[in-house]
Write a protein that holds these residues in place. Structure first.
Motif, PDB file in Angstrom:
ATOM      1  N   CYS A 144     -24.891  78.670 -52.627  1.00 38.01           N
ATOM      2  CA  CYS A 144     -26.125  78.235 -51.973  1.00 38.01           C
ATOM      3  C   CYS A 144     -27.175  79.345 -52.066  1.00 38.01           C
ATOM      4  CB  CYS A 144     -25.866  77.867 -50.511  1.00 38.01           C
ATOM      5  SG  CYS A 144     -25.473  79.273 -49.443  1.00 38.01           S
ATOM      6  N   CYS A 152     -29.006  80.379 -49.426  1.00 39.06           N
ATOM      7  CA  CYS A 152     -29.338  80.782 -48.056  1.00 39.06           C
ATOM      8  C   CYS A 152     -29.651  82.273 -47.950  1.00 39.06           C
ATOM      9  CB  CYS A 152     -28.215  80.391 -47.103  1.00 39.06           C
ATOM     10  SG  CYS A 152     -28.050  78.598 -46.922  1.00 39.06           S
ATOM     11  N   CYS A 208     -23.660  80.699 -42.988  1.00 41.27           N
ATOM     12  CA  CYS A 208     -24.727  79.706 -43.120  1.00 41.27           C
ATOM     13  C   CYS A 208     -24.092  78.321 -42.993  1.00 41.27           C
ATOM     14  CB  CYS A 208     -25.465  79.854 -44.451  1.00 41.27           C
ATOM     15  SG  CYS A 208     -24.491  79.425 -45.901  1.00 41.27           S
ATOM     16  N   GLU A 209     -24.872  77.301 -43.214  1.00 35.83           N
ATOM     17  CA  GLU A 209     -24.340  75.938 -43.059  1.00 35.83           C
ATOM     18  C   GLU A 209     -23.341  75.561 -44.149  1.00 35.83           C
ATOM     19  OE1 GLU A 209     -27.159  72.673 -44.550  1.00 35.83           O
ATOM     20  OE2 GLU A 209     -28.518  74.340 -44.088  1.00 35.83           O
ATOM     21  N   HIS A 210     -23.215  76.360 -45.211  1.00 37.28           N
ATOM     22  CA  HIS A 210     -22.314  76.063 -46.327  1.00 37.28           C
ATOM     23  C   HIS A 210     -21.066  76.939 -46.224  1.00 37.28           C
ATOM     24  CE1 HIS A 210     -26.529  75.466 -47.709  1.00 37.28           C
ATOM     25  NE2 HIS A 210     -26.024  74.272 -47.993  1.00 37.28           N
TER      26      HIS A 210
HETATM   27 ZN   LIG Z   1     -25.805  78.403 -47.362  1.00 38.36          ZN
END
Ligand SMILES: [Zn+2]
Length: 144
Positions: A9, A11, A71-73
């Motif tokens: 990602c 991020c 992070c969200e991932h």
């Molecule tokens: Zn991420």
């Protein structure tokens, strides 16, 4: 055992990581595409594994725990896919060779790793997708 592929990602680049155990400006993306700490890497190289573990082991563990969920991932993977087993990888490379090999498919011929790790440069993604489309067109016309 097989081959998995991930796309990291963005991020880190977009400043979207949660606060962690080391300052944001200490972070970087290492050669394998993972978030790393300049300070921890430097101390590890300076002290050797045992002394580093004694002094920085807890911080390193906190860093790795954080980096898995920063992070969200999960693990920073935007996409994670199983590609094939190693027999499938060998079969793919054999097929590429049969229909022209490196002369015809210079990127596909060298795309897959033969061991753990490795990063494929995003700059080549568009070109290799074109080769892949051409490869698929050729092999679907081959009478098995
Ligand atoms: Zn991420």
């Amino acid at each position: 055992m097989g081959l998995d592929a991930t796309v990291r990602c963005r991020c880190f680049e977009e400043g979207k990581l949660k606060p962690g155990p080391v300052p944001y400006d200490d972070l970087y993306i290492d050669g394998e595409g993972y978030i790393a700490s300049r300070r921890l890497d430097a101390r590890r190289a300076e002290l050797g594994r045992r002394r580093f573990a004694a002094r920085y082991g807890e911080l390193e563990k906190a860093f790795y725990d954080w980096s898995d969920h920063c992070c969200e991932h999960e693990n920073g993977d935007y996409v994670a896919e199983w590609v094939s087993n190693w027999a499938g990888v060998a079969e793919f490379e054999s097929r590429v060779e049969e229909v022209g090999g490196e002369a015809e498919f210079p990127l596909l011929s060298h795309m897959l790793p033969h061991g753990n790790g490795g990063v494929y440069p995003v700059e080549l993604a568009e070109a290799i997708l074109k080769e892949l489309d051409r490869f698929l067109e050729i092999i679907t016309n081959v009478d098995e």
